[in-house]
Design an enzyme around this catalytic site. Structure first.
Site, PDB file in Angstrom:
ATOM      1  N   GLU A   1      45.072  35.869  30.825  1.00 47.23           N
ATOM      2  CA  GLU A   1      45.529  35.613  32.183  1.00 47.23           C
ATOM      3  C   GLU A   1      45.741  34.100  32.293  1.00 47.23           C
ATOM      4  O   GLU A   1      44.793  33.323  32.182  1.00 47.23           O
ATOM      5  CB  GLU A   1      44.474  36.097  33.173  1.00 47.23           C
TER       6      GLU A   1
ATOM      7  N   ASP B   1      41.273  30.874  44.898  1.00 47.90           N
ATOM      8  CA  ASP B   1      40.541  30.177  43.849  1.00 47.90           C
ATOM      9  C   ASP B   1      39.443  29.284  44.401  1.00 47.90           C
ATOM     10  O   ASP B   1      39.638  28.542  45.369  1.00 47.90           O
ATOM     11  CB  ASP B   1      41.504  29.323  43.017  1.00 47.90           C
TER      12      ASP B   1
END
Length: 263
Positions: A49, A60
């Site tokens: 990924e 995030d």
């Protein structure tokens, strides 16, 4: 069949769970992140990924936000990220690569142009965090028409009414976010994750891979036991942030992969 679909078919035949590793493209610099990326398959990673650096991430946590900032400050761009994938593909034409990021850089590039370039570079799937199912015509459907899997996130707050909508054009695998919150914020608990994986499997035949909150080989094993595999990102990016060598980072990744594969 995409590389992602082929990999999961292979893992099913072997009776193995998947280990997915996340790194940020260009962190701390292109050469270093490419060296790590090239070593991931040998360290036991089934799917890579690859984070696309962006100035304003939503999902995030601090560790990955800072990785994106370092990459951007080093001059990383969408074009250079695809160049990194091309460089990886020169030596590895089998390991699936999922590009994870946000829609703005893709929109700026132009959807058709981006999809053509991503496919040519060797990207197999996309996780675009800020495009919900209501916007499928924007990128999801064109991506699938171009031969790329579009992987959607399901979360603890995706209720039974919403879940079928989230699954409707998802392909490759389902990414289940194990916690409410951002990456790196809390620990994933197998007891909480197991019922949620079963709930998703009731409406989808796709593999369910669990991410967020997995930092140790023991946790990777526990989560993989109740899902089709797991994703580790923050813990790996944290090793890179600490200035660990490529060999040290990959050695750590191998412990995580071994944990997931022992499930």
């Amino acid at each position: 069949m995409t590389r992602i679909e082929s990999k999961f078919a292979q893992l099913r035949e072997e009776g193995k769970k998947a280990f997915v590793a996340y790194i940020m493209a260009g962190d701390p610099d292109v050469d270093s992140s490419l060296a790590v990326m090239k070593g991931l398959p040998e360290a036991g990673v089934d799917v890579i990924e690859l984070g696309l650096p962006f100035t304003d991430p939503m999902a995030d946590g601090e560790t990955i936000q800072l990785a994106g900032q370092r990459a951007l400050e080093g001059g990383m761009t969408l074009v250079k990220t695809l160049d990194m994938v091309r460089a990886f593909r020169a030596g590895d034409n089998t390991t699936p690569i999922v590009l994870m990021g946000y829609y703005n850089p893709i929109y700026s590039r132009g959807v058709d142009r981006f999809l053509a370039e991503a496919k040519e570079a060797g990207i197999d799937g996309l996780i675009i965090v800020d495009l919900p199912p209501e916007e499928d015509e924007e990128l999801c459907l064109p991506a699938q028409a171009a031969g790329l899997n579009f992987i959607r996130l399901a979360t603890p707050t995706t209720d039974d009414k919403r879940l079928p909508k989230v699954m409707q054009n998802t392909s490759g695998f389902v990414y289940y976010v194990s916690i409410t919150g951002i990456t790196g914020a809390a620990a994933a608990e197998a007891g909480d994750v197991g019922p949620e994986v079963a709930r998703i499997k009731a409406v989808s035949d796709l593999p369910v891979i669990v991410g967020f909150g997995i930092r140790t080989p023991e946790r990777a094993k526990a989560i993989a036991e109740v899902a089709d595999g797991c994703v580790v990102g923050t813990a790996i990016v944290g090793q890179i942030a600490e200035g660990k060598s490529t060999a040290e980072v990959l050695s750590f990744v191998k412990t995580l992969a071994d944990g997931a594969h022992s499930a």
